[in-house]
Design an enzyme around this catalytic site. Structure first.
Site, PDB file in Angstrom:
ATOM      1  N   ARG A 164      -8.383   6.198  -7.410  1.00  0.00           N
ATOM      2  CA  ARG A 164      -7.118   6.000  -6.541  1.00  0.00           C
ATOM      3  C   ARG A 164      -7.755   5.538  -5.140  1.00  0.00           C
ATOM      4  NH1 ARG A 164      -2.608   8.256  -4.571  1.00  0.00           N
ATOM      5  NH2 ARG A 164      -2.107   7.072  -2.661  1.00  0.00           N
ATOM      6  N   TYR A 167      -8.480   1.475  -3.364  1.00  0.00           N
ATOM      7  CA  TYR A 167      -7.588   0.574  -2.564  1.00  0.00           C
ATOM      8  C   TYR A 167      -7.976   0.953  -0.898  1.00  0.00           C
ATOM      9  CZ  TYR A 167      -3.137  -0.353  -0.078  1.00  0.00           C
ATOM     10  OH  TYR A 167      -1.897  -0.626   0.709  1.00  0.00           O
ATOM     11  N   LYS A 171      -9.731  -1.446   1.851  1.00  0.00           N
ATOM     12  CA  LYS A 171      -8.709  -1.723   2.991  1.00  0.00           C
ATOM     13  C   LYS A 171      -9.621  -1.280   4.258  1.00  0.00           C
ATOM     14  CE  LYS A 171      -4.014  -2.976   2.256  1.00  0.00           C
ATOM     15  NZ  LYS A 171      -3.856  -4.321   2.390  1.00  0.00           N
ATOM     16  N   ALA A 218      11.139   3.027  -6.012  1.00  0.00           N
ATOM     17  CA  ALA A 218      11.448   2.167  -6.962  1.00  0.00           C
ATOM     18  C   ALA A 218      11.386   3.144  -8.372  1.00  0.00           C
ATOM     19  CB  ALA A 218      10.705   0.994  -7.020  1.00  0.00           C
ATOM     20  N   PHE A 220      11.993   6.364  -8.633  1.00  0.00           N
ATOM     21  CA  PHE A 220      13.138   7.152  -8.602  1.00  0.00           C
ATOM     22  C   PHE A 220      14.689   6.361  -8.733  1.00  0.00           C
ATOM     23  CE2 PHE A 220      11.402  10.605  -5.737  1.00  0.00           C
ATOM     24  CZ  PHE A 220      10.594  11.289  -6.748  1.00  0.00           C
ATOM     25  N   ASP A 234       2.796  16.066  -9.996  1.00  0.00           N
ATOM     26  CA  ASP A 234       2.126  17.595  -9.656  1.00  0.00           C
ATOM     27  C   ASP A 234       3.343  18.421  -8.906  1.00  0.00           C
ATOM     28  OD1 ASP A 234      -0.050  16.898 -10.970  1.00  0.00           O
ATOM     29  OD2 ASP A 234      -1.118  16.334  -9.150  1.00  0.00           O
ATOM     30  N   ARG A 240       5.276  12.648   2.709  1.00  0.00           N
ATOM     31  CA  ARG A 240       5.169  11.337   3.306  1.00  0.00           C
ATOM     32  C   ARG A 240       6.097  11.187   4.435  1.00  0.00           C
ATOM     33  NH1 ARG A 240       1.482  11.435   0.288  1.00  0.00           N
ATOM     34  NH2 ARG A 240       0.824   9.968  -1.321  1.00  0.00           N
TER      35      ARG A 240
HETATM   36  P1  NAD Z   1       4.242  -6.506  -1.724  1.00  0.00           P
HETATM   37  O1  NAD Z   1       3.608  -6.121  -3.168  1.00  0.00           O
HETATM   38  O2  NAD Z   1       6.006  -6.384  -1.990  1.00  0.00           O
HETATM   39  O3  NAD Z   1       3.918  -7.888  -1.409  1.00  0.00           O
HETATM   40  C1  NAD Z   1       2.649  -8.590  -1.467  1.00  0.00           C
HETATM   41  C2  NAD Z   1       3.087  -9.769  -1.763  1.00  0.00           C
HETATM   42  O4  NAD Z   1       1.484 -10.308  -1.773  1.00  0.00           O
HETATM   43  C3  NAD Z   1       3.494 -10.148  -2.899  1.00  0.00           C
HETATM   44  O5  NAD Z   1       4.597 -11.141  -2.862  1.00  0.00           O
HETATM   45  C4  NAD Z   1       2.351 -10.602  -3.753  1.00  0.00           C
HETATM   46  O6  NAD Z   1       2.902 -12.008  -4.624  1.00  0.00           O
HETATM   47  C5  NAD Z   1       1.630 -11.387  -2.752  1.00  0.00           C
HETATM   48  N1  NAD Z   1       0.220 -11.599  -3.028  1.00  0.00           N
HETATM   49  C6  NAD Z   1      -0.736 -10.864  -3.548  1.00  0.00           C
HETATM   50  N2  NAD Z   1      -1.917 -11.003  -3.977  1.00  0.00           N
HETATM   51  C7  NAD Z   1      -1.846 -12.536  -3.567  1.00  0.00           C
HETATM   52  C8  NAD Z   1      -2.715 -13.468  -3.691  1.00  0.00           C
HETATM   53  N3  NAD Z   1      -4.088 -13.619  -4.070  1.00  0.00           N
HETATM   54  N4  NAD Z   1      -2.250 -14.743  -3.228  1.00  0.00           N
HETATM   55  C9  NAD Z   1      -1.061 -14.892  -2.759  1.00  0.00           C
HETATM   56  N5  NAD Z   1      -0.029 -14.171  -2.728  1.00  0.00           N
HETATM   57  C10 NAD Z   1      -0.556 -12.755  -3.191  1.00  0.00           C
HETATM   58  O7  NAD Z   1       3.669  -5.517  -0.594  1.00  0.00           O
HETATM   59  P2  NAD Z   1       4.370  -4.957   0.668  1.00  0.00           P
HETATM   60  O8  NAD Z   1       4.849  -3.564   0.483  1.00  0.00           O
HETATM   61  O9  NAD Z   1       5.135  -6.203   1.225  1.00  0.00           O
HETATM   62  O10 NAD Z   1       3.035  -4.961   1.520  1.00  0.00           O
HETATM   63  C11 NAD Z   1       2.449  -5.965   2.193  1.00  0.00           C
HETATM   64  C12 NAD Z   1       1.044  -5.462   2.771  1.00  0.00           C
HETATM   65  O11 NAD Z   1       1.162  -4.248   3.438  1.00  0.00           O
HETATM   66  C13 NAD Z   1      -0.173  -5.270   1.971  1.00  0.00           C
HETATM   67  O12 NAD Z   1      -1.299  -5.742   2.579  1.00  0.00           O
HETATM   68  C14 NAD Z   1      -0.069  -3.718   1.681  1.00  0.00           C
HETATM   69  O13 NAD Z   1      -1.352  -3.275   1.431  1.00  0.00           O
HETATM   70  C15 NAD Z   1       0.417  -3.295   3.183  1.00  0.00           C
HETATM   71  N6  NAD Z   1       1.070  -1.997   3.330  1.00  0.00           N
HETATM   72  C16 NAD Z   1       2.124  -1.960   2.962  1.00  0.00           C
HETATM   73  C17 NAD Z   1       3.026  -0.543   2.847  1.00  0.00           C
HETATM   74  C18 NAD Z   1       4.587  -0.327   2.712  1.00  0.00           C
HETATM   75  O14 NAD Z   1       4.897   0.874   2.961  1.00  0.00           O
HETATM   76  N7  NAD Z   1       5.044  -1.406   2.129  1.00  0.00           N
HETATM   77  C19 NAD Z   1       2.224   0.529   3.282  1.00  0.00           C
HETATM   78  C20 NAD Z   1       0.938   0.374   3.512  1.00  0.00           C
HETATM   79  C21 NAD Z   1       0.330  -1.010   3.578  1.00  0.00           C
HETATM   80  C1  UGA Z   2       1.644   3.935  -1.189  1.00  0.00           C
HETATM   81  C2  UGA Z   2       0.520   2.723  -1.471  1.00  0.00           C
HETATM   82  O1  UGA Z   2      -0.711   3.114  -1.501  1.00  0.00           O
HETATM   83  C3  UGA Z   2       0.721   1.684  -0.826  1.00  0.00           C
HETATM   84  O2  UGA Z   2       1.652   0.686  -1.148  1.00  0.00           O
HETATM   85  C4  UGA Z   2       0.519   1.875   0.867  1.00  0.00           C
HETATM   86  O3  UGA Z   2      -0.289   1.577   1.247  1.00  0.00           O
HETATM   87  C5  UGA Z   2       0.734   3.233   1.220  1.00  0.00           C
HETATM   88  O4  UGA Z   2       1.457   3.993   0.263  1.00  0.00           O
HETATM   89  C6  UGA Z   2       0.914   3.578   2.510  1.00  0.00           C
HETATM   90  O5  UGA Z   2       2.247   3.625   3.055  1.00  0.00           O
HETATM   91  O6  UGA Z   2       0.222   3.567   3.392  1.00  0.00           O
HETATM   92  P1  UGA Z   2       1.965   6.645  -1.931  1.00  0.00           P
HETATM   93  O7  UGA Z   2       2.599   6.667  -0.701  1.00  0.00           O
HETATM   94  O8  UGA Z   2       0.719   7.442  -2.615  1.00  0.00           O
HETATM   95  O9  UGA Z   2       0.916   5.272  -1.507  1.00  0.00           O
HETATM   96  O10 UGA Z   2       2.759   5.688  -3.108  1.00  0.00           O
HETATM   97  P2  UGA Z   2       4.066   6.074  -3.470  1.00  0.00           P
HETATM   98  O11 UGA Z   2       4.170   5.529  -5.139  1.00  0.00           O
HETATM   99  O12 UGA Z   2       5.270   5.805  -2.665  1.00  0.00           O
HETATM  100  O13 UGA Z   2       3.901   7.700  -3.964  1.00  0.00           O
HETATM  101  C7  UGA Z   2       4.310   8.698  -3.134  1.00  0.00           C
HETATM  102  C8  UGA Z   2       4.148  10.110  -3.565  1.00  0.00           C
HETATM  103  O14 UGA Z   2       5.119  10.292  -4.594  1.00  0.00           O
HETATM  104  C9  UGA Z   2       3.007  10.378  -4.220  1.00  0.00           C
HETATM  105  O15 UGA Z   2       2.599  11.816  -4.113  1.00  0.00           O
HETATM  106  C10 UGA Z   2       3.257  10.109  -5.890  1.00  0.00           C
HETATM  107  O16 UGA Z   2       2.345  11.044  -6.658  1.00  0.00           O
HETATM  108  C11 UGA Z   2       4.615  10.701  -5.818  1.00  0.00           C
HETATM  109  N1  UGA Z   2       5.463  10.129  -6.743  1.00  0.00           N
HETATM  110  C12 UGA Z   2       5.517   8.709  -7.139  1.00  0.00           C
HETATM  111  C13 UGA Z   2       6.046  10.776  -7.907  1.00  0.00           C
HETATM  112  O17 UGA Z   2       6.304  12.069  -7.503  1.00  0.00           O
HETATM  113  N2  UGA Z   2       7.002  10.487  -8.748  1.00  0.00           N
HETATM  114  C14 UGA Z   2       7.012   9.163  -8.971  1.00  0.00           C
HETATM  115  O18 UGA Z   2       7.793   8.929  -9.776  1.00  0.00           O
HETATM  116  C15 UGA Z   2       6.223   8.270  -8.158  1.00  0.00           C
END
Ligand code: NAD
Ligand code: UGA
Length: 359
Positions: A164, A167, A171, A218, A220, A234, A240
């Site tokens: 797990r 990632y 990062k 998504a 849910f 669990d 969060r």
């Molecule tokens: P997302 O999956 O919706 O978007 C990522 C995008 O990157 C996708 O459209 C995908 O097609 C594109 N991509 C992936 N690999 C690629 C590649 N090799 N070349 C070109 N495009 C590529 O994710 P998001 O939620 O928009 O997250 C964006 C960034 O923010 C990520 O770096 C993620 O780790 C970081 N992040 C997001 C969250 C969050 O809450 N959404 C939390 C923590 C970190």
């Molecule tokens: C996420 C992802 O790692 C990244 O997109 C992002 O970098 C990170 O959040 C962030 O914001 O920094 P996480 O929050 O663990 O990590 O991912 P979620 O899928 O949103 O899960 C949140 C919690 O819900 C976890 O405890 C997971 O076990 C739980 N969960 C997930 C459920 O209880 N039910 C589900 O159907 C899915």
């Protein structure tokens, strides 16, 4: 391209959840010419013909092309990544390549061409909180262990076999590389650590526009839309701080506008007031869905507990709790989140209903 470098902003991952919201806002509120790169344009169809957008459907791994794009742009926003927890235990090589190997050349190119890099890291770099490792008698002077601070909190990841953390490790190493390039070669950068951004357009619904297991909101929504039980991993005991995408984009816009104040900074971007346990999130989402969907009835929904092993497979561990300290971005840029959890969930659930209810 006839613009000067300072007119151009390169957005890698502009077709993702955050990227699509950011692209829309930049086009609406600034004069930037946007060069957007993504593997997919699914979320940005309505923007694709905008006169100030050049979209390149390509992998950022295409190094020669990437360097040319960096050379053309004074500012680069790096969002492209695989960032879905179910991938961390099933395709860890791709996750490490995506979050470290493919971005490292970008860091070098930004340095070589004096481009400013705004890189999206993650709140997951903090891993498990210190609070989860301590007993009530362990008091560390000056530290509130459950509040995660950019400058002082340790980054506590699990063992290597717990994949797990691949990632978070990738990062984290990338953050350290960016920091090193800043230290040794004066790279101009800002690192953003997002805390669970939510909003319309996030992720996908399995079997409709994606496969596998998306992030919790998504998952849910899939259960609600298809009258399946909501699964609590669990028991849903982990917590969060969910952050509304509009608040988050406000933070990024301030970072883009305040170059000097953001220079060589790491910013948590999250809403500490929106903390909730996942088991309570499930109940709230049922309430919002029932209120918003014309076809829903709260008695249709059930919640079940499932082990992490059954849900994600071997190698999964969880972050117990992550509350962002946000004094740094507040003091330097004046940002603070304004959207509460219920409003953020309402608009997120409404967005899913609009996109998927009829499908
Ligand atoms: P997302 O999956 O919706 O978007 C990522 C995008 O990157 C996708 O459209 C995908 O097609 C594109 N991509 C992936 N690999 C690629 C590649 N090799 N070349 C070109 N495009 C590529 O994710 P998001 O939620 O928009 O997250 C964006 C960034 O923010 C990520 O770096 C993620 O780790 C970081 N992040 C997001 C969250 C969050 O809450 N959404 C939390 C923590 C970190
Ligand atoms: C996420 C992802 O790692 C990244 O997109 C992002 O970098 C990170 O959040 C962030 O914001 O920094 P996480 O929050 O663990 O990590 O991912 P979620 O899928 O949103 O899960 C949140 C919690 O819900 C976890 O405890 C997971 O076990 C739980 N969960 C997930 C459920 O209880 N039910 C589900 O159907 C899915």
């Amino acid at each position: 391209m006839t613009n000067t470098r300072s007119d151009n902003i390169l957005i890698l991952g502009c077709g993702g959840f955050i990227g699509a919201h950011l692209l829309e806002r930049i086009l609406r509120q600034t004069d930037y010419h946007c060069i957007g790169v993504d593997l997919s344009s699914r979320r940005i169809g309505r923007l694709i013909d905008h006169p100030r957008l050049t979209f390149r459907q390509m992998d950022i791994h295409d190094n020669r092309e990437l360097v040319d794009l960096v050379r053309a742009c004074e500012t680069v926003v790096s969002l492209a990544a695989l960032c879905n927890p179910s991938l961390y235990t099933t395709t860890p090589i791709a996750v490490i390549e995506s979050n470290f190997c493919k971005i490292y050349p970008l860091v070098q190119a930004c340095c070589d061409h004096h481009s400013r890099l705004v890189h999206f890291s993650t709140s997951e770099v903090y891993g498990k909180t210190l609070a989860g490792q301590l007993t009530q008698n362990d008091i560390i002077p000056g530290i509130v262990p459950e509040i995660l601070d950019e400058a002082t909190s340790p980054l506590l990841l699990g063992p290597v076999r717990a994949q797990r953390w691949c990632y978070a490790s990738a990062k984290q190493l990338l953050e350290r590389a960016i920091y090193a390039y800043g230290f040794e070669r004066n790279l101009e950068y800002t690192i953003v650590r997002p805390f669970n951004f939510i909003g319309p357009g996030m992720d996908y619904i399995p079997g409709i526009d994606g496969d596998g297991v998306p992030r919790v909101i998504a998952c849910f929504m899939d259960a609600l839309l298809h009258q399946k039980p909501l699964s609590l991993v669990d028991g849903g005991r982990n917590r969060r701080c969910f952050t509304a995408i509009d608040d988050a984009i406000n933070a990024v816009m301030l970072i883009l506008a305040h170059r000097i104040e953001s220079r060589q900074r790491i910013f948590n971007v999250g809403n500490p007031a929106n903390e909730i346990a996942i088991c309570d999130l499930a109940k709230k989402m049922i309430e919002h869905y029932t209120a918003l969907s014309p076809v829903a009835n709260s008695s249709q929904f059930t919640i079940k507990s499932v082990s992490a092993l059954d849900f994600y497979g071997a190698g999964y561990e969880d972050s117990d709790r992550r509350i962002p300290a946000i004094n740094s971005i507040l003091e330097l840029l004046g940002w603070q989140p304004k959207i509460g959890l219920d409003a953020a969930l309402r608009s997120t659930v409404a967005g899913f209903i609009e996109s998927y209810q009829a499908k």
